[in-house]
Design a protein around this motif. Structure first.
Motif, PDB file in Angstrom:
ATOM      1  N   LEU A 197       0.217  -0.939   0.158  1.00 43.92           N
ATOM      2  CA  LEU A 197       0.001  -0.157   0.158  1.00 43.92           C
ATOM      3  C   LEU A 197       1.010   1.389  -0.376  1.00 43.92           C
ATOM      4  O   LEU A 197       0.413   1.943  -0.250  1.00 43.92           O
ATOM      5  CB  LEU A 197      -1.083  -0.176   1.507  1.00 43.92           C
ATOM      6  CG  LEU A 197      -1.774   1.565   1.324  1.00 43.92           C
ATOM      7  CD1 LEU A 197      -3.126   1.157   0.627  1.00 43.92           C
ATOM      8  CD2 LEU A 197      -2.899   1.102   3.031  1.00 43.92           C
ATOM      9  N   GLU A 198       2.037   1.604   0.714  1.00 42.76           N
ATOM     10  CA  GLU A 198       3.348   2.080   0.955  1.00 42.76           C
ATOM     11  C   GLU A 198       3.653   2.854  -0.652  1.00 42.76           C
ATOM     12  O   GLU A 198       3.330   4.111  -0.517  1.00 42.76           O
ATOM     13  CB  GLU A 198       4.177   2.225   2.313  1.00 42.76           C
ATOM     14  CG  GLU A 198       3.490   1.895   3.150  1.00 42.76           C
ATOM     15  CD  GLU A 198       4.708   2.816   3.906  1.00 42.76           C
ATOM     16  OE1 GLU A 198       5.781   2.673   4.173  1.00 42.76           O
ATOM     17  OE2 GLU A 198       4.130   4.057   4.773  1.00 42.76           O
ATOM     18  N   LYS A 199       4.139   1.335  -1.248  1.00 47.56           N
ATOM     19  CA  LYS A 199       4.184   1.686  -2.784  1.00 47.56           C
ATOM     20  C   LYS A 199       3.682   2.666  -3.119  1.00 47.56           C
ATOM     21  O   LYS A 199       3.885   3.351  -4.131  1.00 47.56           O
ATOM     22  CB  LYS A 199       4.807   0.233  -2.608  1.00 47.56           C
ATOM     23  CG  LYS A 199       6.107   0.401  -4.200  1.00 47.56           C
ATOM     24  CD  LYS A 199       6.347  -1.259  -4.480  1.00 47.56           C
ATOM     25  CE  LYS A 199       6.889  -1.840  -5.811  1.00 47.56           C
ATOM     26  NZ  LYS A 199       7.197  -2.881  -5.820  1.00 47.56           N
ATOM     27  N   MET A 200       2.122   1.837  -3.261  1.00 48.94           N
ATOM     28  CA  MET A 200       0.930   2.453  -4.526  1.00 48.94           C
ATOM     29  C   MET A 200       0.817   3.505  -3.754  1.00 48.94           C
ATOM     30  O   MET A 200       0.797   4.559  -4.600  1.00 48.94           O
ATOM     31  CB  MET A 200      -0.340   1.168  -3.875  1.00 48.94           C
ATOM     32  CG  MET A 200      -0.563   0.021  -4.059  1.00 48.94           C
ATOM     33  SD  MET A 200       0.605  -0.066  -6.892  1.00 48.94           S
ATOM     34  CE  MET A 200       2.141  -0.866  -5.984  1.00 48.94           C
ATOM     35  N   MET A 201       0.764   4.102  -2.592  1.00 49.02           N
ATOM     36  CA  MET A 201       0.458   5.757  -2.111  1.00 49.02           C
ATOM     37  C   MET A 201       1.741   6.362  -2.599  1.00 49.02           C
ATOM     38  O   MET A 201       1.832   7.609  -3.428  1.00 49.02           O
ATOM     39  CB  MET A 201       0.700   6.217  -1.129  1.00 49.02           C
ATOM     40  CG  MET A 201      -0.475   5.298  -0.358  1.00 49.02           C
ATOM     41  SD  MET A 201      -0.625   5.824   1.619  1.00 49.02           S
ATOM     42  CE  MET A 201      -1.301   8.053   0.974  1.00 49.02           C
ATOM     43  N   TYR A 202       3.379   5.829  -3.126  1.00 52.07           N
ATOM     44  CA  TYR A 202       4.124   6.602  -3.419  1.00 52.07           C
ATOM     45  C   TYR A 202       4.189   6.690  -5.290  1.00 52.07           C
ATOM     46  O   TYR A 202       4.605   7.861  -6.139  1.00 52.07           O
ATOM     47  CB  TYR A 202       5.757   5.582  -3.137  1.00 52.07           C
ATOM     48  CG  TYR A 202       6.849   5.645  -4.357  1.00 52.07           C
ATOM     49  CD1 TYR A 202       7.367   7.048  -2.913  1.00 52.07           C
ATOM     50  CD2 TYR A 202       7.491   5.542  -4.266  1.00 52.07           C
ATOM     51  CE1 TYR A 202       8.726   7.390  -4.114  1.00 52.07           C
ATOM     52  CE2 TYR A 202       8.302   5.929  -4.994  1.00 52.07           C
ATOM     53  CZ  TYR A 202       9.502   6.336  -4.998  1.00 52.07           C
ATOM     54  OH  TYR A 202      11.001   7.230  -4.866  1.00 52.07           O
ATOM     55  N   PHE A 203       3.824   5.816  -5.792  1.00 55.70           N
ATOM     56  CA  PHE A 203       2.845   5.669  -7.352  1.00 55.70           C
ATOM     57  C   PHE A 203       1.795   6.693  -7.601  1.00 55.70           C
ATOM     58  O   PHE A 203       2.050   7.047  -8.863  1.00 55.70           O
ATOM     59  CB  PHE A 203       3.203   4.754  -7.759  1.00 55.70           C
ATOM     60  CG  PHE A 203       4.157   3.329  -8.130  1.00 55.70           C
ATOM     61  CD1 PHE A 203       5.576   4.271  -8.024  1.00 55.70           C
ATOM     62  CD2 PHE A 203       4.077   2.573  -7.900  1.00 55.70           C
ATOM     63  CE1 PHE A 203       6.504   3.061  -7.956  1.00 55.70           C
ATOM     64  CE2 PHE A 203       5.314   1.185  -7.776  1.00 55.70           C
ATOM     65  CZ  PHE A 203       7.138   2.054  -7.773  1.00 55.70           C
ATOM     66  N   LYS A 204       1.303   7.490  -6.581  1.00 53.48           N
ATOM     67  CA  LYS A 204       0.416   8.031  -6.797  1.00 53.48           C
ATOM     68  C   LYS A 204      -0.931   7.593  -7.060  1.00 53.48           C
ATOM     69  O   LYS A 204      -1.322   8.197  -8.193  1.00 53.48           O
ATOM     70  CB  LYS A 204       0.987   9.439  -7.469  1.00 53.48           C
ATOM     71  CG  LYS A 204       2.068  10.889  -6.346  1.00 53.48           C
ATOM     72  CD  LYS A 204       1.960  11.585  -7.010  1.00 53.48           C
ATOM     73  CE  LYS A 204       3.076  12.522  -6.198  1.00 53.48           C
ATOM     74  NZ  LYS A 204       3.617  12.085  -5.678  1.00 53.48           N
ATOM     75  N   VAL A 205      -1.486   6.570  -6.723  1.00 55.76           N
ATOM     76  CA  VAL A 205      -2.312   5.691  -7.467  1.00 55.76           C
ATOM     77  C   VAL A 205      -3.684   6.793  -7.145  1.00 55.76           C
ATOM     78  O   VAL A 205      -3.836   7.413  -5.836  1.00 55.76           O
ATOM     79  CB  VAL A 205      -2.797   3.979  -7.130  1.00 55.76           C
ATOM     80  CG1 VAL A 205      -0.850   4.026  -7.408  1.00 55.76           C
ATOM     81  CG2 VAL A 205      -2.615   4.152  -5.248  1.00 55.76           C
ATOM     82  N   ASP A 206      -4.742   6.400  -7.210  1.00 56.65           N
ATOM     83  CA  ASP A 206      -5.826   7.383  -7.116  1.00 56.65           C
ATOM     84  C   ASP A 206      -6.622   6.426  -6.138  1.00 56.65           C
ATOM     85  O   ASP A 206      -7.750   6.406  -5.038  1.00 56.65           O
ATOM     86  CB  ASP A 206      -6.870   7.099  -8.133  1.00 56.65           C
ATOM     87  CG  ASP A 206      -6.191   7.834  -9.500  1.00 56.65           C
ATOM     88  OD1 ASP A 206      -6.248   9.171  -9.348  1.00 56.65           O
ATOM     89  OD2 ASP A 206      -6.021   8.028 -11.039  1.00 56.65           O
TER      90      ASP A 206
END
Ligand code: G3P
Ligand code: CA
Length: 231
Positions: A197-206
């Protein structure tokens, strides 16, 4: 970043049931994802597999059973719901309706229109011909699901897709930037682990699609002091 309950809060409740969808909303999700199939008598029901074997006490193919037969089955204390039951009972801001079959696109879009929920629904599928059909019969927002390369960006652009749903392990910074550059709504699946989840936030997913909506809250506790993220 929004939370979408994958088959509802399926880590905690029987998947693709009204109970699972309501639990996802109660746990803080803005949306729910569900899988659609068609019964022998043409009713749209919410179930992932081609057969009822894994998730109920019955046996057989959904497409070879009538709604009456389907409704007799027990799914861990719940019934397999009709799409119409979910749309009327679950108060979500976003419904991701995954088409697992083809040939029933028009019926699905009609049901959504009957509930006046077209603006809250994203029709999603691995089958892009089916999504094309959804658009032709009046569905507005579509999303392409994918889990392998090549990334279907050109198809998505030609279909004027609203969303892109990559398996989370396909996302990297370059691909995420490319998706954002093209203004897609990006919602990877199935994110059940806080480090992912942290990684996905880093990629700025919606948003993320998850079986475990509570990971959204756990995230706060991983960060210290002014590193705390707002979700
Ligand atoms: O939303 C994408 C995801 O649900 C696709 O995989 O097998 O869970 O339907 P599956
Ligand atoms: Ca699905």
């Amino acid at each position: 970043m929004i939370c979408i309950g994958h088959r509802g809060a399926s880590a905690y409740e029987p998947e693709n049931t009204i109970r699972a969808f309501k639990r996802a909303i109660d746990m803080g999700c803005q949306g729910v994802e569900m899988d659609l199939r068609r019964t022998k008598d043409g009713k749209i029901v919410v179930i992932h597999d081609e057969t009822v074997d894994r998730t109920t006490n019955g046996k057989g193919k959904v497409s070879e059973m009538t709604l009456e037969e389907i409704k007799k089955l027990d799914s861990h204390g719940e019934k397999i719901p009709l799409l119409s039951e979910v749309l009327s009972e679950v108060k979500a801001e976003i419904f991701l309706l995954e088409l697992k079959e083809s040939g029933y696109e028009e019926s699905i879009v009609k049901e959504v229109k009957d509930f006046n929920l077209l603006d809250k629904v994203v029709f999603v599928s691995f089958n892009y011909d089916s999504l094309k059909k959804v658009k032709e019969v009046g569905g507005e927002k579509i999303g392409l699901i994918y889990e392998t390369q090549p990334y279907p960006i050109q198809v998505a652009k030609s279909l004027k897709a609203y969303a892109m749903l990559p398996s989370y392990n396909l996302l990297n910074r370059i691909h995420a930037n490319e998706l954002k550059k093209n203004k897609f709504f990006v919602i990877p699946w199935v994110v059940n682990d806080v480090s992912i989840l942290e990684k996905m936030m880093y990629f700025k997913v919606d948003g993320v699609i998850t079986d475990k909506p509570d990971i959204m809250k756990q995230l706060k506790y991983l960060r210290k002091g002014n590193e705390t993220l707002t979700i």
